[in-house]
Design a protein around this motif. Structure first.
Motif, PDB file in Angstrom:
ATOM      1  N   PRO A  55       2.227  26.017  52.051  1.00 47.37           N
ATOM      2  CA  PRO A  55       3.682  26.148  51.989  1.00 47.37           C
ATOM      3  C   PRO A  55       4.134  27.592  51.762  1.00 47.37           C
ATOM      4  N   GLU A  56       3.246  28.418  51.240  1.00 47.87           N
ATOM      5  CA  GLU A  56       3.579  29.818  50.975  1.00 47.87           C
ATOM      6  C   GLU A  56       2.260  30.587  51.047  1.00 47.87           C
ATOM      7  N   MET A  57       2.296  31.867  51.404  1.00 49.80           N
ATOM      8  CA  MET A  57       1.048  32.604  51.567  1.00 49.80           C
ATOM      9  C   MET A  57       0.178  32.538  50.312  1.00 49.80           C
ATOM     10  N   GLU A  58       0.831  32.637  49.138  1.00 46.84           N
ATOM     11  CA  GLU A  58       0.075  32.629  47.890  1.00 46.84           C
ATOM     12  C   GLU A  58      -0.688  31.312  47.720  1.00 46.84           C
ATOM     13  N   LEU A  59      -0.024  30.197  48.102  1.00 49.67           N
ATOM     14  CA  LEU A  59      -0.656  28.883  47.927  1.00 49.67           C
ATOM     15  C   LEU A  59      -1.707  28.647  49.007  1.00 49.67           C
TER      16      LEU A  59
ATOM     17  N   MET B  63      -3.653  30.974  50.182  1.00 47.20           N
ATOM     18  CA  MET B  63      -4.832  31.681  49.679  1.00 47.20           C
ATOM     19  C   MET B  63      -5.507  30.893  48.564  1.00 47.20           C
ATOM     20  N   ALA B  64      -4.686  30.298  47.702  1.00 48.07           N
ATOM     21  CA  ALA B  64      -5.255  29.542  46.584  1.00 48.07           C
ATOM     22  C   ALA B  64      -6.108  28.389  47.103  1.00 48.07           C
TER      23      ALA B  64
ATOM     24  N   ASN C  53      -9.272  29.726  48.753  1.00 46.26           N
ATOM     25  CA  ASN C  53     -10.211  30.181  47.716  1.00 46.26           C
ATOM     26  C   ASN C  53     -10.981  29.004  47.128  1.00 46.26           C
TER      27      ASN C  53
ATOM     28  N   LEU D 270     -13.534  27.788  49.554  1.00 43.43           N
ATOM     29  CA  LEU D 270     -14.733  28.638  49.575  1.00 43.43           C
ATOM     30  C   LEU D 270     -15.607  28.426  48.338  1.00 43.43           C
TER      31      LEU D 270
ATOM     32  N   PHE E 282      -5.255  25.218  38.095  1.00 47.36           N
ATOM     33  CA  PHE E 282      -4.316  25.371  39.213  1.00 47.36           C
ATOM     34  C   PHE E 282      -3.699  24.021  39.601  1.00 47.36           C
TER      35      PHE E 282
ATOM     36  N   TRP F 294       0.245  22.201  39.117  1.00 44.17           N
ATOM     37  CA  TRP F 294       1.104  21.707  40.192  1.00 44.17           C
ATOM     38  C   TRP F 294       1.413  20.213  40.053  1.00 44.17           C
TER      39      TRP F 294
ATOM     40  N   ARG G 183       4.196  20.317  37.591  1.00 44.57           N
ATOM     41  CA  ARG G 183       5.388  20.942  38.162  1.00 44.57           C
ATOM     42  C   ARG G 183       6.089  20.006  39.149  1.00 44.57           C
TER      43      ARG G 183
END
Lengths: 95, 263
Positions: free
Chosen positions: B43-47, B49-50, B53, B56, B150, B154, B157
């Motif tokens: 939904p967002e670049m930061e998420l 990547m999360a 990550n 991986l 993490f 969420w 939230r």
């Protein structure tokens, strides 16, 4: 998706103990906790960090680029403020 | 080499130690593959990547386990063949990890339910008589702690957010809760692994886990799993739903089309 709750945060990374935190970039996040997690996910993937600082971009107080002339130009010709302006007298043994 | 020979290359094992490690490896591999589907779709670049990550991290855990298995038993010529060329019924991951990425609420709840189980599962390996396995668990536990932090954030939230986010989290819970019982079932393979000294019996912590998870869920906008949910099982013994089939068709085609391919 609501975009009202996304804020911009600035990320500072300290790579090793004893060194200063350096600006690395910014992240979008909802609050302090998600900002730290996002910064960790984006900026510490290759072992860059031993510590992170986060600050809301809107909380940074910055100088006005339009005032750069009056703020910084006056220091350009004060060469005597650099230690290299002075020659060390021959008799001085310990500096 | 034709693909069929590669299938035969990944041999069966009867060793309870290996069978249990394959289960751990398959859980990590399949959830890692599932999360990797979100690469570029967060939904967002930061998420985004999360999630990649975490993907991986999980594939890394699987790789360590597959490679360790091969040092003990000659099941395949390399970890890729062992990980990527078995037929569906020989994957022993739990059903939860193959569940689809319906929306961000499903992904986060799936992660929270799995990682909070995986923490207990891996803590039970720290005193394993296989010191390499114990070391892999110790390394992985740091990653797992982050995944829990993490995903839990969420779940809280979204559950405690807007009406729409709460509805989506409630929907995720009603879909996913039925797959949690399988993870804590002390089946014959867990019992054999305990007897072999591979692991201590983490399934004894099922009620502690339920209490921990239900506390978080109730904080997340008062969500409660349905009391009399009929638990669905079978993944650990190769009885999968069609979700895994779709994952495998994507995950395996490269290794089956070009047997022995290496990166």
């Amino acid at each position: 998706m609501s975009r009202n709750n996304w804020h911009l945060y600035e990320v500072f990374i300290r790579s090793k103990n004893g060194l200063a935190h350096k600006h690395a970039g910014s992240v979008h996040a909802q609050d302090a906790e998600t900002a730290i997690l996002s910064a960790r996910d984006l900026y510490t993937r290759r072992g860059e960090a031993s510590s992170l600082w986060i600050i809301k971009s809107s909380d940074i107080i910055a100088s006005d680029p339009g005032e750069a002339g009056e703020l910084y130009d006056p220091s350009d010709d004060k060469i005597y403020r650099h230690s290299t302006f002075y020659t060390v007298p021959d008799g001085v043994k310990n500096m | 080499m034709p693909a069929l020979e590669k299938y035969i290359g990944a041999k069966h094992t009867r060793n309870p130690h290996t069978i249990y490690m394959l289960r751990l490896a398959d859980n990590a591999l399949i959830l890692g593959q599932r999360l990797s589907e979100m690469c570029g779709h967060g939904p967002e670049m930061e998420l985004d990547m999360a999630m990649t990550n975490m993907s991986l991290d999980l594939i890394g855990q699987a790789k360590l386990l597959f490679e360790h298995i091969l040092t003990l038993e000659d099941l395949a010529p390399n970890a890729d063949v062992l990980a990527l060329t078995r037929p569906l019924e020989r994957y022993s991951n739990c059903l939860l990890v193959a569940q689809p990425n319906v929306d961000f609420a499903h992904i986060m709840l799936r992660q929270f339910l799995f990682s909070s189980m995986q923490k207990r599962q891996y803590e039970a390996l720290l005193n394993s008589n296989d010191s390499t396995l114990a070391a892999i668990a110790e390394k992985s536990l740091k990653e797992i702690a982050y995944h829990i932090r993490f995903a839990k954030g969420w779940v809280l939230r979204l559950g405690d957010g807007t009406k729409e986010s709460r509805d989506r989290m409630a929907d995720a819970l009603s879909c996913l809760w039925r797959f949690t019982g399988e993870m804590f079932t002390c089946d014959a393979r867990v019992a054999d692994a305990v007897e072999a000294g591979t692991s201590s019996d983490f399934t004894k912590t099922y009620s502690d886990w339920k209490l921990e998870v239900k506390t978080i869920l109730s904080e997340a906008g008062g969500l409660t799993p349905h009391e009399n949910t009929r638990m669905i099982m079978g993944g650990h013994f190769g009885q999968h739903d069609d979700n895994l089939g779709h994952i495998l068709s994507d995950m395996q085609f490269m290794q089956l089309s070009y047997p022995g391919l290496e990166w």
